[in-house]
Design an enzyme around this catalytic site. Structure first.
Site, PDB file in Angstrom:
ATOM      1  CG  MET A  26      23.421 -47.875 -29.031  1.00 26.82           C
ATOM      2  SD  MET A  26      22.013 -48.172 -29.402  1.00 26.82           S
ATOM      3  CE  MET A  26      21.784 -46.432 -30.177  1.00 26.82           C
ATOM      4  CB  CYS A 136      30.737 -52.916 -23.184  1.00 28.24           C
ATOM      5  SG  CYS A 136      30.311 -53.980 -24.435  1.00 28.24           S
ATOM      6  CE  LYS A 179      25.343 -46.430 -21.214  1.00 30.16           C
ATOM      7  NZ  LYS A 179      25.020 -47.735 -21.187  1.00 30.16           N
ATOM      8  N   GLY A 242      18.395 -47.664 -19.922  1.00 30.57           N
ATOM      9  CA  GLY A 242      17.446 -48.799 -19.694  1.00 30.57           C
ATOM     10  C   GLY A 242      16.278 -48.633 -20.020  1.00 30.57           C
TER      11      GLY A 242
END
Length: 417
Positions: A26, A136, A179, A242
């Site tokens: 993050m 992202c 990812k 998620g």
């Protein structure tokens, strides 16, 4: 006889993602103090924030003698070819070589295989894995062809992963992972995943949202089992991401959908004690976690702006302490606002080193100009020139100094038709 489960070999200095609940990458919320707190409370692995390849290339690796942390730094040039003499040094990335040993995965934003390898070589000796961000959705990432934009350029994404596997894995003995987000249809997602797991990666994380979806929209887990099965066919570990809110829930969901582990994002940003299991007592009160966070941030000399941002997420908005945190301009003010007297002395030392709580050069200059105007106005008033004094105090000319506008100087205004 039970058939052996296929597994891609895990390099000697790498980590196996199976059976793990980890901290998600993050921006801002994945800096060093946040990662250390997540590990303290039970995260099995931590991902650092997405770091763009160009940002890490050109940095210098140093060891901070005060904190013991390894830092990748660059001198701020502000767009100039040669940095000014008084240029400051920025820390682009930092790791704790002891507390994050064999636990940290470096996530990279990249859109070029050669540049990805060049960037990875700078940090590969100090981390347990390299992860490529292909999920992202933020413009700062996608505008450069990175992040979720790579989902639409699978040839490029495959080339990046293959280059990293070919060069970084044998040189540094760590694994490469990726990812992603799900695509609009299961068929599209499956086709992409099959290509990715054939590159030699050791792990794949799937964020169960499409690129346009925002965090407030519920995750879609309909494709998760399929993604996990495709990964397992190739011997690649699969993590799910998620709407995972705790370690216990992550393990339950992984078991339900056939994944190997889970990744926690938003919940860890608000309260990283979400990594504590129910057996360990579960979530801690926010004050206990914030106390630990501020202590850790001071210990590693974390950039104040980042510390303040995280505290604004961790302190409930209805609390008076939230207002104190948002107004704070230094670590001392943070500790005073939160009622942490035991941290004040260390906070004062760090504030002194970083120059926090003192007005900036720009603020000092503005204050000096205002003081000078005030002195001049006072002197004029004392001399009987009140009109000039009032005008000066308001930064405008007195009436006697204003020139009348002649009719010839007036600009005609066209009338409306």
């Amino acid at each position: 006889m039970t058939e052996a489960v296929k597994k891609v070999p895990i390099p000697a200095k790498g980590v196996d993602y199976r059976g793990k609940v980890v901290l998600a990458p993050m921006v801002r919320s994945g800096e060093l103090p946040s990662r250390l707190l997540a590990l303290k409370y039970g995260a099995d692995l931590v991902w650092g924030p997405e770091t763009i390849d160009r940002a890490i290339i050109g940095t210098t690796r140093t060891v901070n003698k005060q904190t013991g942390c390894i830092e990748w730094c660059r001198i701020q040039s502000h767009g100039q070819k040669e940095p000014p003499p008084d240029a400051k040094t920025s820390v682009i990335y930092a790791v704790h070589p002891v507390k994050e040993a064999n636990k940290l995965v470096f996530q990279m934003g990249t859109a070029d295989p050669e540049r990805a390898v060049e960037a990875a070589r700078l940090v590969a000796g100090d981390v347990a894995g390299i992860d490529v961000n292909a999920g992202c959705p933020k413009p700062f990432s996608t505008s450069g062809g990175m992040g979720a934009a790579l989902l639409r350029t699978p040839d490029k994404l495959v080339a990046i992963l293959e280059a990293l596997v070919k060069n970084i894995t044998p040189e540094y003995d760590i694994g490469i992972s990726v990812k992603i987000r799900i695509l609009e249809t299961a068929a599209e997602t499956e086709a992409l995943v099959r290509r990715l797991v054939a590159t030699g990666i050791t792990g794949l994380t799937v964020h169960c949202r499409t690129t346009p979806m925002r965090p407030r929209e519920r995750a879609i887990r309909g494709q998760l089992r399929m993604v996990a099965e495709v990964c397992h066919e190739a011997g690649v570990a699969c993590l799910m991401n998620g709407d995972v809110e705790s370690k216990d829930q992550g393990l339950r969901l992984a078991a339900e959908f056939g994944a190997d582990g889970a990744m926690i994002a938003t919940s860890a940003e608000t309260n990283p004690s979400c990594f504590r299991t129910e057996e360990e007592g579960g979530l801690l009160p926010w004050r206990d976690v914030v106390d630990e966070y501020v202590d850790t941030a001071i210990a590693v000399d974390n950039r104040f702006g980042n510390t303040k941002y995280l505290l604004a997420q961790m302190v409930p908005g209805k609390e008076d302490a939230h207002k104190a945190v948002t107004r704070a301009r230094s670590y001392v003010e943070v500790c005073e606002g939160l009622g942490f007297p035991h941290l004040l002395e260390r906070a004062r030392v760090l504030d002194e080193v970083r120059g926090l709580g003192r007005p900036t050069a720009k603020q000092q200059a503005a204050a000096a100009r205002k003081a000078a105007q005030s002195r001049n106005a006072t002197a004029l008033a004392a001399g009987g020139q009140m009109g000039h004094a009032r005008a000066l105090s308001k930064n405008k000319k007195s009436l006697s100094d204003r020139q009348p506008v002649s009719d010839q100087d007036k600009t005609p205004v066209a009338s409306a038709a």
